[in-house]
Design a protein around this motif. Sequence first.
Motif, mmCIF file in Angstrom:
data_model
loop_
_atom_site.group_PDB
_atom_site.id
_atom_site.type_symbol
_atom_site.label_atom_id
_atom_site.label_comp_id
_atom_site.label_asym_id
_atom_site.label_seq_id
_atom_site.Cartn_x
_atom_site.Cartn_y
_atom_site.Cartn_z
ATOM 1 N N GLU A 96 0.820 -1.209 0.000
ATOM 2 C CA GLU A 96 0.000 0.000 0.000
ATOM 3 C C GLU A 96 0.856 1.262 0.000
ATOM 4 O OE1 GLU A 96 -2.957 -0.146 3.064
ATOM 5 O OE2 GLU A 96 -3.591 -2.182 2.543
ATOM 6 N N ARG A 97 2.023 1.172 0.602
ATOM 7 C CA ARG A 97 2.892 2.349 0.666
ATOM 8 C C ARG A 97 3.709 2.538 -0.600
ATOM 9 N NH1 ARG A 97 7.360 3.744 5.421
ATOM 10 N NH2 ARG A 97 8.101 5.709 4.506
ATOM 11 N N HIS A 98 4.236 1.443 -1.163
ATOM 12 C CA HIS A 98 5.186 1.551 -2.274
ATOM 13 C C HIS A 98 4.650 1.039 -3.613
ATOM 14 C CE1 HIS A 98 8.346 2.638 0.563
ATOM 15 N NE2 HIS A 98 7.991 1.591 1.312
ATOM 16 N N GLY A 99 3.543 0.296 -3.614
ATOM 17 C CA GLY A 99 3.081 -0.298 -4.857
ATOM 18 C C GLY A 99 3.975 -1.448 -5.284
ATOM 19 N N GLN A 100 3.829 -1.864 -6.541
ATOM 20 C CA GLN A 100 4.659 -2.958 -7.043
ATOM 21 C C GLN A 100 4.897 -2.780 -8.530
ATOM 22 O OE1 GLN A 100 2.732 -6.889 -7.171
ATOM 23 N NE2 GLN A 100 0.790 -5.872 -6.695
ATOM 24 N N GLY A 101 5.894 -3.465 -9.021
ATOM 25 C CA GLY A 101 6.241 -3.368 -10.433
ATOM 26 C C GLY A 101 7.687 -3.765 -10.634
#
Length: 306
Positions: A22-27
């Motif tokens: 939730e804080r950093h996202g993903q990818g």
Amino acid sequence: RLALERSRSAREAVRVITALLERHGQGGRCKEELAPFSYHNTFLLADRAEAWVLETAGPYWAAQRIAEGSRNISNQLSIGTDITAEHTGLRQRARSQGWWSGDGAFSFAEVFSLERQPVRMEAAKARYRAGKELLRQHQGHITAETLMGILRDKASGICVDSEGFRTAGSMVSVLPRDPALPCVHFFTATPDPSRSVFKPFVFVDGVKPAPQVRSPSFADDPAKKIPRFQSKVDRRHELYRRHEAALRLMESDPEQGRRLQETLRELERQGLEAAAALLAGTEVPGPAELAELFLDCVETELKFYK
């Protein structure tokens, strides 16, 4: 890796991963190739008492606690309406995008899966169905050896060694409910589990590292330079290189390859028997023996490749 570092339980691991998500996202890329290739992640999280499936879509997520039986995942969303915990804005996101009307049951897999999925998703669906069926066939008597066999199943697509992909990082863990018994983990440390050896590892104080399965480091690593991945380096460790040479032998000389494979499976069988005795309490090896268990197996495997 961060969940393992920061969590004491599977439930806590769910909280750690989702908070980071939730804080950093993903990818980010999943391969060291210039062509982009990425996907959002799904996790199986287990400790001695609980098991969870955590599935994600961008910063959004749903988690399901597995109370009994077996569960598998395979590069797709599989959590339906049986949701134990979820992102606080999950359903509002679905309504705002027109994916869910707000009426009726909410299925995470149905709502957040693409309507038109890439062709490769058909293979993921087939793997998922096959894995579920293989687990069903062994329901009530699933062992570490059972799971090794499933991970080696090529007909289902669970074990892949074609089309530029090769199954890597195969692992089977036995987590006894009795805290007095150690957890035993089996690692191949080589790709293609159908032709690899699962070797036992136990976490103990003073565990001996196995340098033969440590990938080399590079002062000028293309993974750490900006722009990233503009060049490639050989990250294979010693066991990986020797194992690849053995695979070539198996293909060029089937009879000699068959004998080598039998020898390797005997090594694996001995490791399974030692783990079974340890978990049954019939053998209690000393701390030093447990500390060198995995290293001894790696060194023995390497001898067979010479």
